[in-house]
Write a protein that holds these residues in place. Structure first.
Motif, PDB file in Angstrom:
ATOM      1  N   PRO A  55       1.039  -1.030   0.067  1.00  0.00           N
ATOM      2  CA  PRO A  55       0.225   0.025  -0.090  1.00  0.00           C
ATOM      3  C   PRO A  55       0.928   1.154  -0.111  1.00  0.00           C
ATOM      4  N   ASP A  56       0.451   2.239  -0.490  1.00  0.00           N
ATOM      5  CA  ASP A  56       0.757   3.580  -0.358  1.00  0.00           C
ATOM      6  C   ASP A  56       0.547   4.249   0.625  1.00  0.00           C
ATOM      7  N   SER A  57       0.906   5.704   1.006  1.00  0.00           N
ATOM      8  CA  SER A  57       0.735   6.050   2.109  1.00  0.00           C
ATOM      9  C   SER A  57      -0.799   6.365   2.567  1.00  0.00           C
ATOM     10  N   SER A  58      -1.650   6.280   1.385  1.00  0.00           N
ATOM     11  CA  SER A  58      -3.240   6.418   1.913  1.00  0.00           C
ATOM     12  C   SER A  58      -3.681   4.941   1.946  1.00  0.00           C
ATOM     13  N   GLY A  59      -2.911   3.982   1.849  1.00  0.00           N
ATOM     14  CA  GLY A  59      -3.518   2.801   2.320  1.00  0.00           C
ATOM     15  C   GLY A  59      -3.961   1.956   0.696  1.00  0.00           C
ATOM     16  N   LYS A  60      -3.796   2.781  -0.333  1.00  0.00           N
ATOM     17  CA  LYS A  60      -4.342   2.084  -1.753  1.00  0.00           C
ATOM     18  C   LYS A  60      -2.981   1.109  -2.048  1.00  0.00           C
ATOM     19  N   PRO A  61      -3.430   0.147  -2.625  1.00  0.00           N
ATOM     20  CA  PRO A  61      -2.418  -0.940  -3.123  1.00  0.00           C
ATOM     21  C   PRO A  61      -1.668  -0.366  -4.226  1.00  0.00           C
ATOM     22  N   GLN A  62      -0.543  -0.530  -4.261  1.00  0.00           N
ATOM     23  CA  GLN A  62       0.498   0.196  -5.452  1.00  0.00           C
ATOM     24  C   GLN A  62       0.470  -0.592  -6.474  1.00  0.00           C
ATOM     25  N   HIS A  63       0.725  -0.220  -7.756  1.00  0.00           N
ATOM     26  CA  HIS A  63       0.848  -0.851  -9.093  1.00  0.00           C
ATOM     27  C   HIS A  63       2.238  -1.743  -8.891  1.00  0.00           C
ATOM     28  N   HIS A  64       2.200  -3.113  -9.423  1.00  0.00           N
ATOM     29  CA  HIS A  64       3.317  -3.947  -9.182  1.00  0.00           C
ATOM     30  C   HIS A  64       3.767  -4.338 -10.646  1.00  0.00           C
ATOM     31  N   PRO A  65       5.116  -4.590 -11.014  1.00  0.00           N
ATOM     32  CA  PRO A  65       5.428  -5.122 -12.205  1.00  0.00           C
ATOM     33  C   PRO A  65       4.708  -6.281 -12.519  1.00  0.00           C
ATOM     34  N   ILE A  66       4.313  -7.009 -11.468  1.00  0.00           N
ATOM     35  CA  ILE A  66       3.586  -8.347 -11.712  1.00  0.00           C
ATOM     36  C   ILE A  66       2.352  -8.228 -12.368  1.00  0.00           C
ATOM     37  N   ASP A  67       1.656  -6.991 -11.976  1.00  0.00           N
ATOM     38  CA  ASP A  67       0.272  -6.730 -12.771  1.00  0.00           C
ATOM     39  C   ASP A  67       0.337  -6.712 -14.190  1.00  0.00           C
ATOM     40  N   ALA A  68       1.295  -5.792 -14.676  1.00  0.00           N
ATOM     41  CA  ALA A  68       1.356  -5.604 -16.154  1.00  0.00           C
ATOM     42  C   ALA A  68       1.697  -6.941 -16.783  1.00  0.00           C
ATOM     43  N   ALA A  69       2.677  -7.845 -16.283  1.00  0.00           N
ATOM     44  CA  ALA A  69       3.211  -8.943 -16.655  1.00  0.00           C
ATOM     45  C   ALA A  69       2.012  -9.939 -16.896  1.00  0.00           C
ATOM     46  N   LEU A  70       1.261 -10.082 -16.015  1.00  0.00           N
ATOM     47  CA  LEU A  70       0.062 -10.948 -15.931  1.00  0.00           C
ATOM     48  C   LEU A  70      -0.915 -10.572 -17.053  1.00  0.00           C
ATOM     49  N   LYS A  71      -1.122  -9.219 -17.199  1.00  0.00           N
ATOM     50  CA  LYS A  71      -2.152  -8.722 -18.188  1.00  0.00           C
ATOM     51  C   LYS A  71      -1.623  -8.838 -19.492  1.00  0.00           C
ATOM     52  N   SER A  72      -0.242  -9.089 -19.739  1.00  0.00           N
ATOM     53  CA  SER A  72       0.055  -9.379 -20.975  1.00  0.00           C
ATOM     54  C   SER A  72       0.140 -11.033 -21.331  1.00  0.00           C
TER      55      SER A  72
END
Length: 391
Positions: free
Chosen positions: A328-345
């Motif tokens: 999570p970032d400072s507001s508690g929202k999950p940050q994007h990770h390179p895994i997300d883009a790799a899975l999308k591909s």
């Protein structure tokens, strides 16, 4: 798949079927300490994919007249859902997650509310009773009104369906599902675990819990009584493709039952995304690539997704041995990770063909991974469509 591994998933393995051809592959390791490689035939805790098996078993009993889809659950299980609520919630509402019963996971694992992994370790060998977990969900503040849409995804619903199966069949739900769904589909490596350790070749299962476990902790040895008929199954990618192929071909339930299972309503998944949910089935429409049916799921450390195109000609079942990698970032929202883009591909290439040519066409693809549609694994708790707990 190599891209998914390079992005940070220790091990990923899959089976893809396309018009009679089959491809199996794996990338990475099953054990980060020893470097033992993952292989395509490994067994996996498949999380909420279990829900499709449970729903199919319920529909078989509907076909035999022992269960009525629109009958109140209080008529079958008054001790578990008493009073007016039991009269308003129907079997169909449990199946499509419109019952308004909230998920029990946050109460079974209370430290999650304080962003702590303590409950995961405390419950590793704990034996839960279904009635105990159901009570947590029934006693909690309602997630909505029975029958209202969008529904709210809840594992409480599927534990109740397991108890319903036991009530009408006179045997345990696990035994009924094994004999009448798993064996009918000809699955050789699928079953409910009898003990915390998985039998047969499998990977370790690493849970990051949004960075709270650093490094990710191995939960491959775990008592799965916390999720039962909602998300406890162990299977292989080959078995999952076989199961969904036979289900969508009318070999597990009849065509009338399948049509009921494919009647979808909007449901809010555990990760907050809106999905199209039927009776134990997700519908995923990918622009210019087709409509797919299936489910995804995660439990601690393990994420799985299985999708079959409506014509049955293209299938993907994929397993990951890392979950909840988005810190999570400072507001508690999950940050994007390179895994997300790799899975999308990976998903785009499997579902739509060439990844580059189809990138724009498939940009709206929903599956990830949870309790479980999304890019495989950003759930709030294990298992969802994209990342839910016990999904």
């Amino acid at each position: 798949m190599d891209g998914v591994h390079r992005a940070g998933v220790p091990g990923v393995y899959a089976e893809v079927r396309d018009a009679g051809r089959t491809w199996r592959g794996a990338s990475g390791v099953a054990d980060v300490r020893t470097g033992r490689p993952v292989t395509p035939d490994m067994r996996q805790r498949v999380g909420s994919i279990t829900k499709t098996f449970t729903a199919a078993a319920v529909m078989q009993q509907v076909e035999q007249g022992r269960i009525q889809l629109d009958a109140p659950i209080g008529g079958y299980l008054p001790q578990l859902v008493p009073g007016e609520r039991g009269k308003k919630i129907t079997v169909r509402m449990l199946l499509n997650n419109t019952s308004g019963l909230p998920d029990y996971i946050r109460y079974a694992f209370p430290s999650l509310q304080d962003m702590s992994p303590k409950s995961l370790d405390d419950n590793r060998f704990r034996q839960f009773r279904p009635a105990e977990l159901i009570k947590m969900g029934v006693d909690a503040p309602p997630a909505g009104e029975p029958g209202a849409t969008p529904g709210v995804y809840s594992n409480t619903n599927y534990l109740l369906l397991g108890q319903l199966l036991e009530q009408v069949t006179g045997t345990t739900a696990e035994k009924y599902i094994t004999r009448n769904v798993i064996e009918r589909a000809g699955l050789r490596h699928t079953g409910f675990p009898a003990r915390p350790r998985i039998e047969g070749p499998h990977s370790r299962m690493y849970e990051s819990l949004w960075g709270l476990n650093d490094p990710p902790r191995d939960y491959s040895v775990y008592n799965m009584s916390w999720t039962g008929t909602g998300a406890a199954l162990v299977s292989t990618m080959e078995d999952l493709n076989r199961f969904y192929g036979k289900l969508l071909d009318g070999k597990i339930v009849n065509q009338a039952s399948l049509a009921q299972m494919q009647r979808t309503v909007p449901v809010v998944a555990l990760d907050g995304s809106l999905i199209e949910y039927g009776l134990g089935l997700h519908k995923v429409a990918i622009r210019d690539c087709g409509t797919f049916w299936g489910h995804d799921g995660t439990v601690w450390g393990a994420g799985t997704m299985s999708l079959t195109r409506a014509d049955g000609e293209r299938q993907l079942s994929v397993a990951l041995n890392l979950q909840r990698w988005n810190k999570p970032d400072s507001s508690g929202k999950p940050q994007h990770h390179p895994i997300d883009a790799a899975l999308k591909s990976l998903y785009r290439q499997v579902m739509c063909g060439d990844a580059n040519a189809q990138a724009e066409k498939a940009h709206n693809m929903s599956p990830s991974t949870s309790v479980t549609s999304r890019p495989a694994a950003a759930a709030s708790t294990p298992d969802g469509w994209g990342a839910h707990t016990g999904r």
